[in-house]
Design a protein around this motif. Structure first.
Motif, PDB file in Angstrom:
ATOM      1  N   PRO A 127     -11.795  -3.868   5.240  1.00  0.00           N
ATOM      2  CA  PRO A 127     -12.542  -4.062   6.487  1.00  0.00           C
ATOM      3  C   PRO A 127     -11.815  -4.906   7.526  1.00  0.00           C
ATOM      4  CG  PRO A 127     -13.424  -5.451   4.747  1.00  0.00           C
ATOM      5  CD  PRO A 127     -12.438  -4.542   4.100  1.00  0.00           C
ATOM      6  N   SER A 128     -11.886  -4.440   8.766  1.00  0.00           N
ATOM      7  CA  SER A 128     -11.358  -5.168   9.926  1.00  0.00           C
ATOM      8  C   SER A 128      -9.854  -5.390   9.869  1.00  0.00           C
ATOM      9  CB  SER A 128     -12.076  -6.517  10.087  1.00  0.00           C
ATOM     10  OG  SER A 128     -13.471  -6.341  10.174  1.00  0.00           O
ATOM     11  N   ILE A 129      -9.152  -4.578   9.109  1.00  0.00           N
ATOM     12  CA  ILE A 129      -7.690  -4.669   9.071  1.00  0.00           C
ATOM     13  C   ILE A 129      -7.128  -3.479   9.835  1.00  0.00           C
ATOM     14  CG2 ILE A 129      -5.642  -4.691   7.612  1.00  0.00           C
ATOM     15  CD1 ILE A 129      -7.314  -6.008   5.435  1.00  0.00           C
ATOM     16  N   ALA A 130      -6.376  -3.770  10.859  1.00  0.00           N
ATOM     17  CA  ALA A 130      -5.914  -2.731  11.774  1.00  0.00           C
ATOM     18  C   ALA A 130      -4.866  -1.829  11.127  1.00  0.00           C
ATOM     19  CB  ALA A 130      -5.333  -3.377  13.037  1.00  0.00           C
ATOM     20  N   ASP A 131      -4.747  -0.633  11.667  1.00  0.00           N
ATOM     21  CA  ASP A 131      -3.727   0.313  11.214  1.00  0.00           C
ATOM     22  C   ASP A 131      -2.334  -0.305  11.372  1.00  0.00           C
ATOM     23  OD1 ASP A 131      -5.939   1.903  11.080  1.00  0.00           O
ATOM     24  OD2 ASP A 131      -5.250   3.407  12.527  1.00  0.00           O
ATOM     25  N   ASP A 153      -8.622   6.560  -5.181  1.00  0.00           N
ATOM     26  CA  ASP A 153      -8.038   7.394  -4.129  1.00  0.00           C
ATOM     27  C   ASP A 153      -8.385   6.869  -2.739  1.00  0.00           C
ATOM     28  OD1 ASP A 153      -6.849   9.040  -5.973  1.00  0.00           O
ATOM     29  OD2 ASP A 153      -8.408  10.577  -5.920  1.00  0.00           O
ATOM     30  N   ALA A 154      -9.607   6.361  -2.571  1.00  0.00           N
ATOM     31  CA  ALA A 154     -10.001   5.805  -1.275  1.00  0.00           C
ATOM     32  C   ALA A 154      -9.160   4.575  -0.936  1.00  0.00           C
ATOM     33  CB  ALA A 154     -11.485   5.451  -1.279  1.00  0.00           C
ATOM     34  N   TYR A 155      -8.914   3.723  -1.928  1.00  0.00           N
ATOM     35  CA  TYR A 155      -8.074   2.554  -1.688  1.00  0.00           C
ATOM     36  C   TYR A 155      -6.645   2.956  -1.333  1.00  0.00           C
ATOM     37  CZ  TYR A 155     -11.031  -1.439  -3.000  1.00  0.00           C
ATOM     38  OH  TYR A 155     -11.983  -2.430  -3.025  1.00  0.00           O
ATOM     39  N   LEU A 156      -6.106   3.964  -2.011  1.00  0.00           N
ATOM     40  CA  LEU A 156      -4.745   4.400  -1.700  1.00  0.00           C
ATOM     41  C   LEU A 156      -4.651   4.911  -0.263  1.00  0.00           C
ATOM     42  CD1 LEU A 156      -3.723   6.214  -5.021  1.00  0.00           C
ATOM     43  CD2 LEU A 156      -3.170   3.880  -4.286  1.00  0.00           C
ATOM     44  N   THR A 157      -5.695   5.587   0.192  1.00  0.00           N
ATOM     45  CA  THR A 157      -5.726   6.047   1.584  1.00  0.00           C
ATOM     46  C   THR A 157      -5.758   4.870   2.546  1.00  0.00           C
ATOM     47  OG1 THR A 157      -6.866   8.102   0.986  1.00  0.00           O
ATOM     48  CG2 THR A 157      -7.038   7.390   3.278  1.00  0.00           C
ATOM     49  N   GLU A 158      -6.556   3.862   2.222  1.00  0.00           N
ATOM     50  CA  GLU A 158      -6.641   2.667   3.066  1.00  0.00           C
ATOM     51  C   GLU A 158      -5.316   1.901   3.078  1.00  0.00           C
ATOM     52  OE1 GLU A 158      -9.861   0.748   4.817  1.00  0.00           O
ATOM     53  OE2 GLU A 158      -8.919   2.650   5.340  1.00  0.00           O
ATOM     54  N   ILE A 159      -4.671   1.818   1.930  1.00  0.00           N
ATOM     55  CA  ILE A 159      -3.378   1.135   1.870  1.00  0.00           C
ATOM     56  C   ILE A 159      -2.375   1.821   2.789  1.00  0.00           C
ATOM     57  CG2 ILE A 159      -1.398   0.646   0.381  1.00  0.00           C
ATOM     58  CD1 ILE A 159      -3.450   0.244  -1.909  1.00  0.00           C
ATOM     59  N   ALA A 160      -2.341   3.147   2.730  1.00  0.00           N
ATOM     60  CA  ALA A 160      -1.432   3.902   3.604  1.00  0.00           C
ATOM     61  C   ALA A 160      -1.767   3.667   5.075  1.00  0.00           C
ATOM     62  CB  ALA A 160      -1.508   5.386   3.271  1.00  0.00           C
ATOM     63  N   ARG A 161      -3.039   3.491   5.362  1.00  0.00           N
ATOM     64  CA  ARG A 161      -3.461   3.272   6.757  1.00  0.00           C
ATOM     65  C   ARG A 161      -2.998   1.923   7.298  1.00  0.00           C
ATOM     66  NH1 ARG A 161      -7.307   0.434   9.278  1.00  0.00           N
ATOM     67  NH2 ARG A 161      -8.339  -0.215   7.329  1.00  0.00           N
ATOM     68  N   VAL A 162      -3.138   0.856   6.511  1.00  0.00           N
ATOM     69  CA  VAL A 162      -2.891  -0.495   7.041  1.00  0.00           C
ATOM     70  C   VAL A 162      -1.436  -0.934   6.925  1.00  0.00           C
ATOM     71  CG1 VAL A 162      -5.263  -1.155   6.511  1.00  0.00           C
ATOM     72  CG2 VAL A 162      -3.435  -1.736   4.885  1.00  0.00           C
ATOM     73  N   LEU A 163      -0.654  -0.290   6.039  1.00  0.00           N
ATOM     74  CA  LEU A 163       0.732  -0.722   5.863  1.00  0.00           C
ATOM     75  C   LEU A 163       1.601  -0.356   7.069  1.00  0.00           C
ATOM     76  CD1 LEU A 163       1.892  -0.042   2.190  1.00  0.00           C
ATOM     77  CD2 LEU A 163       1.730  -2.251   3.358  1.00  0.00           C
ATOM     78  N   LYS A 164       2.466  -1.283   7.430  1.00  0.00           N
ATOM     79  CA  LYS A 164       3.475  -0.997   8.435  1.00  0.00           C
ATOM     80  C   LYS A 164       4.503  -0.024   7.864  1.00  0.00           C
ATOM     81  CE  LYS A 164       3.323  -5.605  10.571  1.00  0.00           C
ATOM     82  NZ  LYS A 164       4.101  -6.851  10.828  1.00  0.00           N
ATOM     83  N   ASP A 165       5.220   0.644   8.748  1.00  0.00           N
ATOM     84  CA  ASP A 165       6.336   1.474   8.310  1.00  0.00           C
ATOM     85  C   ASP A 165       7.349   0.579   7.607  1.00  0.00           C
ATOM     86  OD1 ASP A 165       7.984   3.663   7.985  1.00  0.00           O
ATOM     87  OD2 ASP A 165       8.970   3.384   9.927  1.00  0.00           O
ATOM     88  N   GLY A 166       7.672   0.893   6.374  1.00  0.00           N
ATOM     89  CA  GLY A 166       8.585   0.050   5.610  1.00  0.00           C
ATOM     90  C   GLY A 166       7.896  -1.080   4.869  1.00  0.00           C
ATOM     91  N   GLY A 167       6.557  -1.108   4.921  1.00  0.00           N
ATOM     92  CA  GLY A 167       5.818  -2.142   4.219  1.00  0.00           C
ATOM     93  C   GLY A 167       5.844  -1.927   2.714  1.00  0.00           C
ATOM     94  N   TYR A 168       5.391  -2.928   1.983  1.00  0.00           N
ATOM     95  CA  TYR A 168       5.442  -2.908   0.521  1.00  0.00           C
ATOM     96  C   TYR A 168       4.039  -2.807  -0.080  1.00  0.00           C
ATOM     97  CZ  TYR A 168      10.282  -4.582   0.864  1.00  0.00           C
ATOM     98  OH  TYR A 168      11.620  -4.720   1.152  1.00  0.00           O
ATOM     99  N   CYS A 169       3.966  -2.133  -1.227  1.00  0.00           N
ATOM    100  CA  CYS A 169       2.725  -2.048  -1.992  1.00  0.00           C
ATOM    101  C   CYS A 169       3.047  -2.222  -3.469  1.00  0.00           C
ATOM    102  CB  CYS A 169       2.030  -0.704  -1.762  1.00  0.00           C
ATOM    103  SG  CYS A 169       0.568  -0.455  -2.802  1.00  0.00           S
ATOM    104  N   ARG A 170       2.303  -3.097  -4.138  1.00  0.00           N
ATOM    105  CA  ARG A 170       2.485  -3.256  -5.584  1.00  0.00           C
ATOM    106  C   ARG A 170       1.118  -3.366  -6.245  1.00  0.00           C
ATOM    107  NH1 ARG A 170       7.314  -6.664  -7.200  1.00  0.00           N
ATOM    108  NH2 ARG A 170       8.270  -4.591  -7.198  1.00  0.00           N
ATOM    109  N   ILE A 171       0.852  -2.433  -7.159  1.00  0.00           N
ATOM    110  CA  ILE A 171      -0.435  -2.379  -7.853  1.00  0.00           C
ATOM    111  C   ILE A 171      -0.192  -2.467  -9.346  1.00  0.00           C
ATOM    112  CG2 ILE A 171      -2.485  -0.997  -8.356  1.00  0.00           C
ATOM    113  CD1 ILE A 171      -2.091   0.343  -5.616  1.00  0.00           C
ATOM    114  N   GLN A 172      -0.782  -3.460  -9.983  1.00  0.00           N
ATOM    115  CA  GLN A 172      -0.720  -3.566 -11.436  1.00  0.00           C
ATOM    116  C   GLN A 172      -1.870  -2.778 -12.043  1.00  0.00           C
ATOM    117  OE1 GLN A 172      -3.288  -5.590 -13.086  1.00  0.00           O
ATOM    118  NE2 GLN A 172      -2.550  -4.937 -15.095  1.00  0.00           N
TER     119      GLN A 172
END
Length: 230
Positions: A127-131, A153-172
């Motif tokens: 919530p309230s986190i910009a693209d 799947d919904a979270y993965l879509t949101e992660i793709a939305r808020v990450l900058k180009d070249g941003g990092y994602c790590r999920i345990q």
């Protein structure tokens, strides 16, 4: 994901994570290993808490060059256990959690960390986190307890939305063990018979009428790659 099923899942899941006390939240929900459950001495528990927090942060940030101008987001942050040390390395640290009680307790836990905050969410959104505004999204000891594939799947879509180009994602997450050859053959046949494919004993999906437990959904790395590519 405003559906009747999701609302019921959210209510049941919040009930589980809304622990009765901050002690229960920290040492019987956020950290619930054998070491933690073996003692009630708060000095020992705090030492374990600090040790596990340090190891978790090392694992999350391994090979990720966090900078002081970064914005970092944690999914399933609880009271802010990992947000506090990570906030020391970045400009802003934002956590989301579905538990009202965890969010309440985070205000006290993060009182001395001005650039960290925890927001209540609906279990699927950021919530309230910009693209394209976030440098790092991470999650630790959270995805392994998610009990609906739609939520993942919904979270993965949101992660793709808020990450900058070249941003990092790590999920345990728990890793699904390799399937025996005979089980792989059965998995080709089972759907034709109207049955589910094999899942490991850790795999636990929520359905209406079931109480939420510590279990969740596990995936083989190849399945993660498929979901991330979707």
């Amino acid at each position: 994901m405003e559906t009747s099923t999701h609302r019921k899942w959210l209510q049941a899941t919040r009930k589980f994570w809304n622990a009765d006390s901050e002690f229960q939240a920290k040492y019987r929900r956020i950290c619930a290993s054998e070491d933690f459950c073996a003692t009630t001495d708060e000095t020992e528990l705090d030492q374990l808490w600090q040790r596990d927090t340090r190891l978790a942060v090392q694992g999350i940030l391994k090979d990720i060059p966090v900078r002081s101008d970064w914005t970092c987001v944690e999914i399933g942050c609880g009271i802010g256990r990992l947000l506090k040390p990570i906030a020391r390395q970045c400009r802003r640290a934002i956590g989301v959690d579905i538990s009202e009680r965890m969010v309440e307790w985070s205000a006290h836990y993060l009182a001395d960390t001005q650039n960290a905050e925890v927001r209540l969410n609906d279990g699927v959104s950021l919530p309230s986190i910009a693209d394209a505004s976030v440098d790092l999204v991470y999650s630790y000891l959270a995805f392994q307890h998610i009990t609906r594939i739609e939520v993942i799947d919904a979270y993965l879509t949101e992660i793709a939305r808020v990450l900058k180009d070249g941003g990092y994602c790590r999920i345990q997450n728990w890793r699904e063990p390799p399937r025996p050859t005979i089980q792989a053959i059965k998995d080709v046949v089972r759907p034709l018979l109207g049955r589910e494919k094999y899942h490991s004993p850790r795999w636990w999906a929520w359905s209406e009428g079931r109480d939420v437990e510590f279990g969740g959904l596990t995936f083989h790395p190849n399945e993660w790659k498929t979901r991330l590519a979707a």
